[in-house]
Design a protein around this motif. Structure first.
Motif, PDB file in Angstrom:
ATOM      1  N   LYS A 132      11.842   2.934  -0.936  1.00  0.00           N
ATOM      2  CA  LYS A 132      12.860   3.395  -1.575  1.00  0.00           C
ATOM      3  C   LYS A 132      12.656   4.896  -1.728  1.00  0.00           C
ATOM      4  O   LYS A 132      11.657   5.259  -1.819  1.00  0.00           O
ATOM      5  CB  LYS A 132      12.945   2.760  -3.005  1.00  0.00           C
ATOM      6  CG  LYS A 132      11.931   2.777  -3.937  1.00  0.00           C
ATOM      7  CD  LYS A 132      12.013   2.099  -5.172  1.00  0.00           C
ATOM      8  CE  LYS A 132      13.176   2.624  -5.925  1.00  0.00           C
ATOM      9  NZ  LYS A 132      13.243   1.878  -7.334  1.00  0.00           N
ATOM     10  N   LYS A 150       6.842   3.023  -1.452  1.00  0.00           N
ATOM     11  CA  LYS A 150       6.923   1.419  -0.916  1.00  0.00           C
ATOM     12  C   LYS A 150       7.065   0.783  -2.552  1.00  0.00           C
ATOM     13  O   LYS A 150       6.490   1.011  -3.291  1.00  0.00           O
ATOM     14  CB  LYS A 150       5.554   1.129  -0.434  1.00  0.00           C
ATOM     15  CG  LYS A 150       5.715  -0.300   0.046  1.00  0.00           C
ATOM     16  CD  LYS A 150       4.343  -0.630   0.859  1.00  0.00           C
ATOM     17  CE  LYS A 150       4.368  -2.150   1.273  1.00  0.00           C
ATOM     18  NZ  LYS A 150       5.383  -2.634   2.054  1.00  0.00           N
ATOM     19  N   SER A 151       8.216   0.045  -2.245  1.00  0.00           N
ATOM     20  CA  SER A 151       8.339  -0.786  -3.508  1.00  0.00           C
ATOM     21  C   SER A 151       8.499  -2.350  -3.014  1.00  0.00           C
ATOM     22  O   SER A 151       9.429  -2.829  -2.382  1.00  0.00           O
ATOM     23  CB  SER A 151       9.615  -0.556  -4.243  1.00  0.00           C
ATOM     24  OG  SER A 151      10.050  -1.475  -5.403  1.00  0.00           O
ATOM     25  N   GLY A 152       7.374  -3.129  -3.391  1.00  0.00           N
ATOM     26  CA  GLY A 152       7.388  -4.446  -2.655  1.00  0.00           C
ATOM     27  C   GLY A 152       7.221  -4.536  -1.134  1.00  0.00           C
ATOM     28  O   GLY A 152       6.608  -3.649  -0.435  1.00  0.00           O
ATOM     29  N   GLN A 153       8.184  -5.195  -0.429  1.00  0.00           N
ATOM     30  CA  GLN A 153       8.198  -4.907   1.083  1.00  0.00           C
ATOM     31  C   GLN A 153       9.292  -4.055   1.488  1.00  0.00           C
ATOM     32  O   GLN A 153       9.635  -3.693   2.652  1.00  0.00           O
ATOM     33  CB  GLN A 153       8.527  -6.371   1.598  1.00  0.00           C
ATOM     34  CG  GLN A 153       7.662  -7.248   1.193  1.00  0.00           C
ATOM     35  CD  GLN A 153       6.341  -7.298   1.830  1.00  0.00           C
ATOM     36  OE1 GLN A 153       6.185  -6.722   2.913  1.00  0.00           O
ATOM     37  NE2 GLN A 153       5.340  -7.501   1.097  1.00  0.00           N
ATOM     38  N   LYS A 210       7.311   4.222 -14.232  1.00  0.00           N
ATOM     39  CA  LYS A 210       6.858   3.087 -12.878  1.00  0.00           C
ATOM     40  C   LYS A 210       6.093   4.291 -12.062  1.00  0.00           C
ATOM     41  O   LYS A 210       6.312   5.418 -12.198  1.00  0.00           O
ATOM     42  CB  LYS A 210       8.199   2.819 -12.304  1.00  0.00           C
ATOM     43  CG  LYS A 210       9.084   1.999 -12.856  1.00  0.00           C
ATOM     44  CD  LYS A 210      10.411   1.443 -12.192  1.00  0.00           C
ATOM     45  CE  LYS A 210      11.317   0.688 -12.796  1.00  0.00           C
ATOM     46  NZ  LYS A 210      12.465   0.036 -11.929  1.00  0.00           N
TER      47      LYS A 210
END
Length: 255
Positions: A157, A151-154, A182
């Motif tokens: 990916k 999950k990357s923000g909303q 990251k």
């Protein structure tokens, strides 16, 4: 109908309870439990409810730990902000999987599904469902992971496994750390990752760390036959290879 909510966020629990009561005035919410530590003894000491709404991330860890400790016979509707847990959820009596923020119409559909299953021999229906979802689980455990969905923000990916520097377990949560530094939460334990990763590229250093060979920048002797690692990107805490694993680690690095 008797319902139990596993939810560590009070506002989220109250909102879900309000939705349920608007849709079905007759159900009784027996308890709202915010942690694995609370949920396990409650299930052991009380008769089984008719239905459980279960958030996946509770205050003290992953709610799947509950189902490892207690046999839960009633259906479960999982609620979560992450979509990568669906297969694992259906292995523990799940009949639906709702993504947050939860909408009343989705709860209505889930309740209807529960009522339909209940009226058509629920136990047999769930048994058939488990057989269907267990079959595709065998192959992924035997194959090598090529990417991880995070999950990357909303958004969700894909991270190719070649971009992973190491996996780090902290307070019951496993983070994927890329070579760019990251960090992403993933739904895998380090034990599971040992079966899913290329053992020539990754090594299980200790209870908290599985590292890619290219992330090992420096190896130093440590006390009592142990080894201290310098990683790239750097880890927040010192990472040490135990004396028992040091020989295998040296062989893995061709030292």
């Amino acid at each position: 109908m008797k319902i139990v909510l596993f939810e560590d966020e009070q506002l989220a629990a109250e909102a879900l309870q309000s939705i349920i009561q608007r849709l079905r005035p007759e159900p009784t919410v027996l308890a709202i439990l915010g942690s694995v530590e609370e949920a396990v003894p409650w299930l052991q000491l009380h008769p089984s409810p008719d239905l459980i709404f279960c958030d996946i991330h509770l205050s003290d860890g992953n709610s799947f730990e509950i189902f490892k400790q207690v046999e839960v016979k009633c259906p479960v509707i999982f609620t979560t902000a992450y979509n990568q847990y669906a297969i694992e959820a259906f292995q523990v009596n799940s009949i639906d999987y709702l993504l947050k923020p939860i909408k009343p119409d989705e709860v209505a559909k889930a309740l209807k599904k529960h009522e339909e299953l209940r009226s058509h021999h629920l136990a047999q229906s769930l048994g058939n469902l488990q057989q269907l979802v267990q079959a595709p689980q065998v192959q992924p455990q035997q194959s090598i992971k090529s990417r991880f969905m995070v999950k990357s923000g909303q958004a969700i990916k894909a991270i190719p496994v070649e971009e992973v520097a190491y996996f780090l377990a902290e307070e019951g949560v496993v983070f994927l750390v890329t070579f760019q530094g990251k960090r992403f939460i993933i739904n895998n334990t380090l034990d599971q990752l040992e079966e899913q990763l290329d053992q020539q590229a990754f090594f299980r250093v200790n209870r908290h760390l599985t590292v890619h060979i290219n992330a090992v920048q420096e190896v130093r002797p440590y006390f009592k036959g142990r080894l201290s690692l310098l990683l790239n990107p750097p880890a927040a805490t010192d990472q040490v290879v135990s004396s028992n694993r040091a020989p295998a680690f040296r062989q893995w690095l061709d030292l």
